[in-house]
Design an enzyme around this catalytic site. Structure first.
Site, PDB file in Angstrom:
ATOM      1  N   SER A   1     -32.183 -39.503  10.655  1.00 34.11           N
ATOM      2  CA  SER A   1     -31.360 -39.526  11.849  1.00 34.11           C
ATOM      3  C   SER A   1     -30.226 -38.512  11.791  1.00 34.11           C
ATOM      4  O   SER A   1     -30.456 -37.320  11.712  1.00 34.11           O
ATOM      5  CB  SER A   1     -30.841 -40.949  12.036  1.00 34.11           C
ATOM      6  OG  SER A   1     -30.250 -41.105  13.285  1.00 34.11           O
TER       7      SER A   1
ATOM      8  N   LYS B   1     -37.085 -38.821  11.892  1.00 38.11           N
ATOM      9  CA  LYS B   1     -36.758 -39.520  13.133  1.00 38.11           C
ATOM     10  C   LYS B   1     -36.078 -38.545  14.080  1.00 38.11           C
ATOM     11  O   LYS B   1     -34.894 -38.280  13.967  1.00 38.11           O
ATOM     12  CB  LYS B   1     -35.862 -40.729  12.894  1.00 38.11           C
ATOM     13  CG  LYS B   1     -35.719 -41.554  14.148  1.00 38.11           C
ATOM     14  CD  LYS B   1     -34.897 -42.797  13.925  1.00 38.11           C
ATOM     15  CE  LYS B   1     -34.911 -43.634  15.195  1.00 38.11           C
ATOM     16  NZ  LYS B   1     -34.406 -42.895  16.354  1.00 38.11           N
TER      17      LYS B   1
END
Length: 529
Positions: A430, A455
């Site tokens: 992330s 991600k």
């Protein structure tokens, strides 16, 4: 999950963490007005009578349709326009009324009034009947309005405007007509069912308590077992359960030997196969000192563990000074910075660590992002600005392409010139991936380790009027080189020795002791910058 949270339409925004979201406030105005008048047969008859009265006011005394006066034509054309703009979109019947209106202009008195009475009455009755079947016959309740609030939030924010290949407006109409929404639990169930049609595991409904639990990720501490979890990406072969992204150092899970890449199969005897990450987070958290049982798979080994929840403090930054041996007291030193989370204190803590290390004659830095599962999106951007003198940090994209660019002009740079190495692994996710990608693509740092988690989707968390919330996928991001890392991750420039330690205490030994199995000399560490 990066998250930006807004507590209401007029509140200021603040981000919080969990695995990758941007958050804004939910739109509060309902789609329909709450005072919808019910249609009934009496209203239908009255409307028909009024319309017919207008029509037959332009029929002559002989009982046949005439060309009509200018006033007559005006009345009939007004009626036709009313039909075209009718509130319930009676477009299927416009052509029928249009033909009746044309009669007043074109007929030469060859058809009796009774014919037009029958035709017009049938058209109007069919139109109103169709409208009645397409809308609820009752005023919208508080539960309906909450459902519509959730529907509209997704309608405005969701990244995929095809809504997984379905008519989003038709779903709303069918749900209001068919889904029971008499209690709050039934409404929540209807919202979950609606979201399930998107087939997006990161777009989730959060009950009020779970919404509060998600917010707790931005605080300095929480009570649980110290795990950051995510959905399987497929890179490691796992297809069910929930994957451990990282374990907080010295937390209960870390002490039990749980590490990045392990798969959680069950929590308190409840399988995680179809469990969402927010549901799992709520189950793992609880009162301090209370037990939780989890089933964990590491490779082929499956373990059943009983962990005691405790307060896990989220100090985002730790640092150390590593002296290079044999070069004297004035020799350059390497500053090691371990960043474990992107919470509200992260960027300030990184700046403070850099300034403290510089006072100790540090001339090069190592930024360790291993097992950092992300957090607040703005903090990731601000930390990138610390290390960059200029350049793009990240592109925010939707189905139409790039919609926003985050960059820096160097005005916030603190350490833009010293040699920098960044350590990453499969627990780097992330916001950590945004930072690592920015430093790599701008050729500011050399990356060591293994491919990151992957991600590349961004969620926004929206608070609904009853205290519940929605996590909605609103965009994806690309690195400065326009690399989409979703489910792929960022590839490092070089691997690390397999025995390279993860704790700050042992790091210095790997660059100081040439006979160590994890030895990495200073030249190798910063080569290729």
């Amino acid at each position: 999950m990066e998250v930006l949270l807004a507590l209401g339409p007029s509140s200021s925004s603040a981000f919080f963490s969990s695995n990758s979201l941007i958050i804004s406030s939910a739109y509060r105005n309902p789609i329909f007005h709450s005072k919808v008048k019910p249609w009934n047969s009496q209203l239908l008859r009255a409307t028909e009578a009024t319309v017919l009265r207008v029509y037959f006011s332009c029929v002559n005394k002989t009982g046949y349709c005439s060309k009509g006066s200018l006033k007559d034509k005006f009345l009939l054309h007004s009626l036709w326009r009313l039909n075209k703009r009718f509130k319930f979109r009676l477009s299927n019947f416009n052509v029928g009324l249009h033909k009746v209106v044309k009669c007043s202009e074109n007929s030469n008195g060859i058809l009796p009034v009774s014919f037009y009475r029958v035709v017009f009455g049938v058209i109007l009755a069919m139109a109103l009947s169709s409208a009645i079947t397409k809308i609820p016959s009752w005023a919208l309740s508080e539960e309906n309005l909450l459902f519509l609030e959730a529907w509209r939030t997704i309608d405005r924010a969701y990244v995929d405007k095809s809504f997984n290949g379905q008519s989003w407006f038709r779903y709303r109409e069918n749900a209001l007509r068919n889904e029971p929404m008499n209690t709050r639990e039934e409404t929540y169930a209807a919202i979950r069912k609606m979201i399930a049609t998107l087939d997006d595991p990161f777009t989730r409904f959060l009950e009020p308590e779970r919404f509060k639990n998600l917010q707790s990720g931005t605080k300095s501490s929480l009570t649980g077992v110290g795990l950051s979890i995510g959905y399987p990406t497929g890179k490691d072969g796992s297809s069910s359960g929930l994957v451990v992204i990282s374990a907080s150092p010295r937390g209960p899970a870390y002490r039990a030997g749980i590490c990045s890449g392990d798969v959680i199969l069950a929590i308190d005897d409840t399988s995680t196969e179809n469990m969402g990450i927010y549901d799992a987070a709520a189950r793992l958290q609880g009162p301090e000192g209370s037990p939780v049982e989890i089933t964990v798979q590491h490779g082929a080994e499956i373990r059943n563990l009983r962990l005691m929840r405790e307060r896990v403090f989220l100090n985002p930054v730790k640092s150390r000074i590593c002296k290079i041996p044999g070069l004297g007291d004035e020799a350059p030193r390497v500053g090691y910075i371990k960043l474990t989370a992107f919470n509200q204190n992260a960027s300030g803590a990184v700046k403070e660590a850099i300034e403290t290390l510089r006072r100790e004659n540090v001339k090069a830095f190592v930024l360790d992002l291993r097992d950092n599962s992300g957090g607040l999106f703005p903090e990731g951007i601000e930390i990138a600005k610390i290390w960059l003198d200029k350049g793009v940090i990240v592109y925010i994209c939707d189905s139409s392409g790039v919609r926003d660019i985050y960059d820096t002009d160097g005005s916030n740079a603190v350490a833009a010139s010293e040699p920098l190495a960044v350590l990453v692994n499969k627990g780097t996710a992330s916001a950590s991936e945004i930072l690592a990608g920015a430093l790599k693509d701008n050729k500011r740092a050399v990356l060591f380790g293994e491919s990151t988690y992957g991600k590349g989707k961004i969620q926004s968390v929206f608070k609904l009027s009853d205290g519940s919330g929605l996590a909605v996928t609103v965009a994806r991001y690309e690195t400065p080189a326009h690399t989409d890392i979703d489910k792929v991750g960022i590839m490092p420039d070089h691997p690390l020795p397999s025995s390279f330690p993860k704790d700050e205490e042992s790091f210095c030994g790997c660059i100081q002791d040439p006979v160590s199995a994890c030895y990495l000399n200073r030249i190798e560490l910063f080569a290729g910058r």
